[in-house]
Design a protein around this motif. Structure first.
Motif, mmCIF file in Angstrom:
data_model
loop_
_atom_site.group_PDB
_atom_site.id
_atom_site.type_symbol
_atom_site.label_atom_id
_atom_site.label_comp_id
_atom_site.label_asym_id
_atom_site.label_seq_id
_atom_site.Cartn_x
_atom_site.Cartn_y
_atom_site.Cartn_z
ATOM 1 N N LEU A 79 3.697 -7.439 5.229
ATOM 2 C CA LEU A 79 2.887 -8.130 6.313
ATOM 3 C C LEU A 79 2.797 -9.485 5.795
ATOM 4 O O LEU A 79 2.167 -9.466 4.657
ATOM 5 N N ASP B 162 9.810 8.910 11.478
ATOM 6 C CA ASP B 162 9.028 7.725 11.349
ATOM 7 C C ASP B 162 7.637 8.393 11.464
ATOM 8 O O ASP B 162 7.188 9.205 12.072
ATOM 9 N N ASN B 163 6.965 7.363 10.414
ATOM 10 C CA ASN B 163 5.311 7.699 10.789
ATOM 11 C C ASN B 163 4.603 6.249 10.454
ATOM 12 O O ASN B 163 5.354 5.164 10.204
ATOM 13 N N TRP B 164 3.337 6.344 11.108
ATOM 14 C CA TRP B 164 2.667 5.188 11.107
ATOM 15 C C TRP B 164 1.482 5.020 10.409
ATOM 16 O O TRP B 164 0.525 5.874 10.324
ATOM 17 N N TRP B 165 1.047 3.932 9.531
ATOM 18 C CA TRP B 165 -0.337 3.905 9.015
ATOM 19 C C TRP B 165 -0.288 2.355 8.712
ATOM 20 O O TRP B 165 0.680 1.650 8.935
ATOM 21 N N GLN B 166 -1.418 2.034 8.007
ATOM 22 C CA GLN B 166 -1.654 0.571 7.695
ATOM 23 C C GLN B 166 -2.454 0.487 6.452
ATOM 24 O O GLN B 166 -3.252 1.596 6.256
ATOM 25 N N THR B 167 -2.336 -0.628 5.989
ATOM 26 C CA THR B 167 -3.409 -0.704 4.570
ATOM 27 C C THR B 167 -4.826 -0.372 4.876
ATOM 28 O O THR B 167 -5.394 0.176 4.020
ATOM 29 N N LYS C 198 5.875 -9.150 10.246
ATOM 30 C CA LYS C 198 6.355 -8.108 9.526
ATOM 31 C C LYS C 198 7.763 -8.215 9.045
ATOM 32 O O LYS C 198 8.776 -8.335 10.034
ATOM 33 N N ARG D 135 2.488 -6.006 17.838
ATOM 34 C CA ARG D 135 1.230 -6.274 17.270
ATOM 35 C C ARG D 135 0.249 -7.139 18.190
ATOM 36 O O ARG D 135 0.823 -7.739 19.113
ATOM 37 N N ASP E 116 -2.693 -3.041 16.588
ATOM 38 C CA ASP E 116 -1.329 -2.608 17.280
ATOM 39 C C ASP E 116 -1.360 -2.142 18.630
ATOM 40 O O ASP E 116 -2.399 -1.148 18.970
ATOM 41 N N VAL F 268 8.548 4.403 7.223
ATOM 42 C CA VAL F 268 7.322 3.941 7.761
ATOM 43 C C VAL F 268 7.294 2.361 7.239
ATOM 44 O O VAL F 268 8.176 1.633 6.772
ATOM 45 N N GLY F 269 6.635 1.632 8.160
ATOM 46 C CA GLY F 269 6.206 0.144 7.767
ATOM 47 C C GLY F 269 6.543 -0.765 8.888
ATOM 48 O O GLY F 269 6.079 -1.919 9.160
ATOM 49 N N GLU F 270 7.510 -0.192 9.640
ATOM 50 C CA GLU F 270 8.069 -1.248 10.940
ATOM 51 C C GLU F 270 8.522 -0.219 12.090
ATOM 52 O O GLU F 270 8.731 0.936 11.577
ATOM 53 N N PRO F 271 8.688 -0.658 13.079
ATOM 54 C CA PRO F 271 9.477 0.117 14.258
ATOM 55 C C PRO F 271 10.790 0.747 13.544
ATOM 56 O O PRO F 271 11.498 -0.092 13.134
ATOM 57 N N PHE G 10 5.186 2.893 19.442
ATOM 58 C CA PHE G 10 5.028 1.529 19.123
ATOM 59 C C PHE G 10 5.265 0.422 20.105
ATOM 60 O O PHE G 10 6.368 0.348 20.421
ATOM 61 N N VAL H 96 0.901 -1.317 0.126
ATOM 62 C CA VAL H 96 -0.010 0.005 0.035
ATOM 63 C C VAL H 96 0.974 1.279 0.035
ATOM 64 O O VAL H 96 0.566 2.170 -0.646
HETATM 65 P P1 AMP Z 1 0.694 -2.736 6.282
HETATM 66 O O1 AMP Z 1 -0.811 -2.977 6.400
HETATM 67 O O2 AMP Z 1 1.135 -3.904 5.367
HETATM 68 O O3 AMP Z 1 1.087 -1.384 5.964
HETATM 69 O O4 AMP Z 1 1.177 -3.004 7.577
HETATM 70 C C1 AMP Z 1 0.684 -2.075 8.795
HETATM 71 C C2 AMP Z 1 1.475 -2.497 9.998
HETATM 72 O O5 AMP Z 1 2.884 -2.257 10.023
HETATM 73 C C3 AMP Z 1 0.949 -1.763 11.177
HETATM 74 O O6 AMP Z 1 -0.287 -2.024 11.663
HETATM 75 C C4 AMP Z 1 2.063 -1.808 12.107
HETATM 76 O O7 AMP Z 1 1.975 -3.015 12.903
HETATM 77 C C5 AMP Z 1 3.256 -1.860 11.079
HETATM 78 N N1 AMP Z 1 3.905 -0.454 11.074
HETATM 79 C C6 AMP Z 1 3.467 0.397 10.160
HETATM 80 N N2 AMP Z 1 4.294 1.701 10.324
HETATM 81 C C7 AMP Z 1 4.807 1.378 11.702
HETATM 82 C C8 AMP Z 1 5.754 2.292 12.355
HETATM 83 N N3 AMP Z 1 6.164 3.601 12.112
HETATM 84 N N4 AMP Z 1 6.302 1.647 13.368
HETATM 85 C C9 AMP Z 1 5.942 0.201 13.952
HETATM 86 N N5 AMP Z 1 5.102 -0.311 13.112
HETATM 87 C C10 AMP Z 1 4.519 0.268 11.968
#
Ligand code: AMP
Length: 583
Positions: A474, A358-363, A469, A463, A448, A336-339, A460, A263
């Protein structure tokens, strides 16, 4: 802490005063930054990303700067991208592909991938990019769940991964092959013939902002992959997060290193930079530290969005990595994507003179939700603060399906987001129940575990489920276990994520064999090879251990958590549901 002095930043960040912006923000105002289709015919992602720039002063600006593996280069201006995507939309029409039908794309990072995704959106179809390193099984499953009508791929990928599964996919009417001349017939088309010769003019069909636009697959702990549905209105979030979290300005050269098969590579490798009208770098080749540095330097990249695994691989080269290079254009780096380990944030500062944000989001969220912003101090190890317009909370799930709020600082709980932002998924395709379970009242539950400090920075923790990851991808353990179970020697399989200093987690499998099979090195190699063939190298396990039996609960569920705890020498936790200790 890395302190920021916003007054010294040029150009001034779009998000300069976080508190004021949060107080004044509304999604209606964000919507007003976009055009909408002419004559009030709705909202279409491809119009916002391409056509409106092609019709204005940016028409001759490079939209995509493609750098091929063998050094070939191709620039597509907004005008050229407008015409190329029109041709693709016309080709779909000529094939009687209807609105709402799913157009899958399976290829490396070639310009045609970008044209196909955007052209499909113009035609009112739903675009679904697949990761080209997937093996035949993940590909077949996703095409089947998503009712794939059209597949755009290359002859090589078709022959290796699709030809053998084509019979399982009666709904797949058209396969368009990009590349050298191919045998035709049987729904096989040559891109050069059906797309390149199509008309350059196309009028985007009226599109409701709530029409399905993108289908992105993601994995859970159990069951089949889930197709997260995103609608055209998502572009409002792509646009505004591109401005606020990535600080995209008019003259930027932006490089998102993610593959559009995931994504991030679609939302930020295609849509956010285009809707913001910047030039985007598309690199076909895979990671190579020195080559990436060349790209940053030679292409004068100003904003770079990458991932922790790549950063950690670069860190191995030390802080001298960038010495002697002219990286003066580079002004903002995000991850992005993991810690992202605190050391990586600091290494960014040492090696490049600026930290990683760093930033956080998911599909499911479709766009960035929590972020370190250009103008705000960074606490290395924290994923930052919620985007304006996003209300984030930390909750505890209750027995009755409701949640209770955790108000105290530094207490772990599940990250929840108040629903209502434009890029929120609108469902899992054909899976109403699984979708419903993601919500408690107005709150979307992310799966999360996080904590929040007294300055409202989010951290973070891990999970809440068993998904893995690995190198930012994922992976659902169930999909890997199912592939292993298809091997005649395998009685049972359980898959865990084993921490790895570079790729975050490595896929590790535990297998018990059927009677008559020996748990020896030859069997291990056989199973590793089998899994790679079915799943592709990015998803297949890297390690397999044999067990006579796998630990199970009284109700028969394999206890992955216990296997993981034992593997890592961690406390085994509550074993009251363990059927018997079958070490
Ligand atoms: P995906 O849907 O494949 O993009 O994966 C989303 C998941 O990746 C999240 O629910 C987290 O578990 C992990 N993730 C994404 N960004 C971060 C971040 N900045 N720090 C830690 N985990 C993250």
């Amino acid at each position: 802490m890395i302190a920021k002095n916003p007054a010294s930043l040029t150009p001034p960040p779009h998000l300069l005063d976080y508190d004021r912006e949060c107080a004044e923000f509304s999604w209606e105002k964000a919507r007003a930054l976009l055009d909408g289709l002419p004559q009030g015919r709705g909202l279409n992602i491809a119009h916002e990303a391409v056509d409106r720039h092609a019709a204005g002063p940016k028409a001759d600006r490079v939209a995509l700067r493609w750098i091929g593996k063998a050094g070939a280069r191709r620039n597509l201006t907004y005008r050229e991208l407008h015409e190329a995507t029109n041709r693709f939309a016309n080709a779909l029409k000529a094939m009687d592909v209807e609105r709402g039908e799913r157009v899958f794309v399976l290829m490396g990072r070639l310009p045609e991938l970008y044209v196909a995704v955007l052209g499909a959106l113009k035609a009112g179809c739903v675009a679904s990019p697949l990761f080209s390193a997937f093996g035949p099984e993940p590909i077949a499953l996703r095409l089947e769940i998503g009712d794939g009508r059209v597949l755009v791929t290359t002859p090589g990928l078709f022959n290796r991964k699709v030809a053998a599964i084509r019979d399982q996919l009666p709904g797949l009417r058209h396969v368009i092959l990009v590349g050298e001349e191919q045998a035709k017939g049987d729904g096989l088309h040559d891109w050069a013939e059906v797309v390149e010769t199509a008309d350059n003019d196309f009028v985007i069909a009226p599109t409701d902002p709530e029409d399905m636009a993108l289908l992105h697959f993601t994995s859970g702990t159990t069951g089949r992959p889930k197709g997260a549905i995103h609608v055209h209105e998502a572009i409002v979030a792509h646009h505004v997060t591109g401005r606020y979290a990535l600080d995209l300005h008019d003259d930027d050269v932006f490089w998102c290193t993610a593959d559009p098969g995931w994504v991030t590579g679609t939302s930020y490798g295609i849509l956010a930079p285009l809707t913001n009208g910047v030039t985007s770098i598309v690199l076909e080749a895979e990671f190579d530290a020195a080559m990436w540095l060349d790209i940053l330097e030679q292409e004068r990249v100003s904003i770079w969005y990458t991932a922790p695994t790549a950063i950690r691989m670069m860190m191995r080269q030390g802080t001298e990595l960038a010495r002697g290079r002219d990286l003066s254009a580079l002004r903002f780096m995000a991850s992005v994507g993991e810690p992202l380990n605190p050391e990586a944030v600091i290494w960014g500062q040492q090696a490049f003179g600026i930290p990683f944000h760093d930033n956080w989001w998911q599909t499911e969220t479709g766009g960035i939700m929590i972020s370190n912003f250009a103008a705000l101090d960074i606490k290395p190890g924290s994923m930052g603060r919620p985007m304006p317009g996003i209300e984030a909370a930390i909750v505890r799930r209750l027995e009755d399906g409701d949640v209770s709020m955790i108000e105290e600082a530094m207490v772990d709980g599940e990250l929840a987001l108040r629903k209502g932002w434009p890029s929120m998924m609108r469902g899992y395709l054909h899976e109403e129940e699984r979708y419903r379970k993601c919500f408690a009242g107005d709150w979307y539950l992310t799966g999360d575990l996080v904590r929040r400090d007294s300055d409202d920075y989010f951290w973070f923790v891990g999970r809440a489920d068993d998904v893995i990851k690995s190198a930012g991808h994922l992976i659902g353990p169930f999909e890997v276990e199912s592939a292993l179970m298809e091997h005649p020697a395998v009685a049972e399989a359980a898959v865990i994520g084993k921490p790895d200093p570079t790729i975050g987690e490595m896929v590790k499998a535990f297998v018990s064999l059927r009677p008559g099979h020996l748990p020896d090195e030859a069997m291990r190699r056989e199973l590793l090879g089998h899994a790679r063939k079915c799943l592709g190298a990015a998803v297949a396990p890297k390690e397999i251990d044999f067990r006579e039996n796998l630990p199970k609960t009284r109700s028969g569920k394999i206890m992955r958590r216990l296997l993981r705890a034992r593997e890592l020498g961690l406390p085994e936790g509550d074993l009251s549901t363990l059927e018997s200790d079958e070490r």
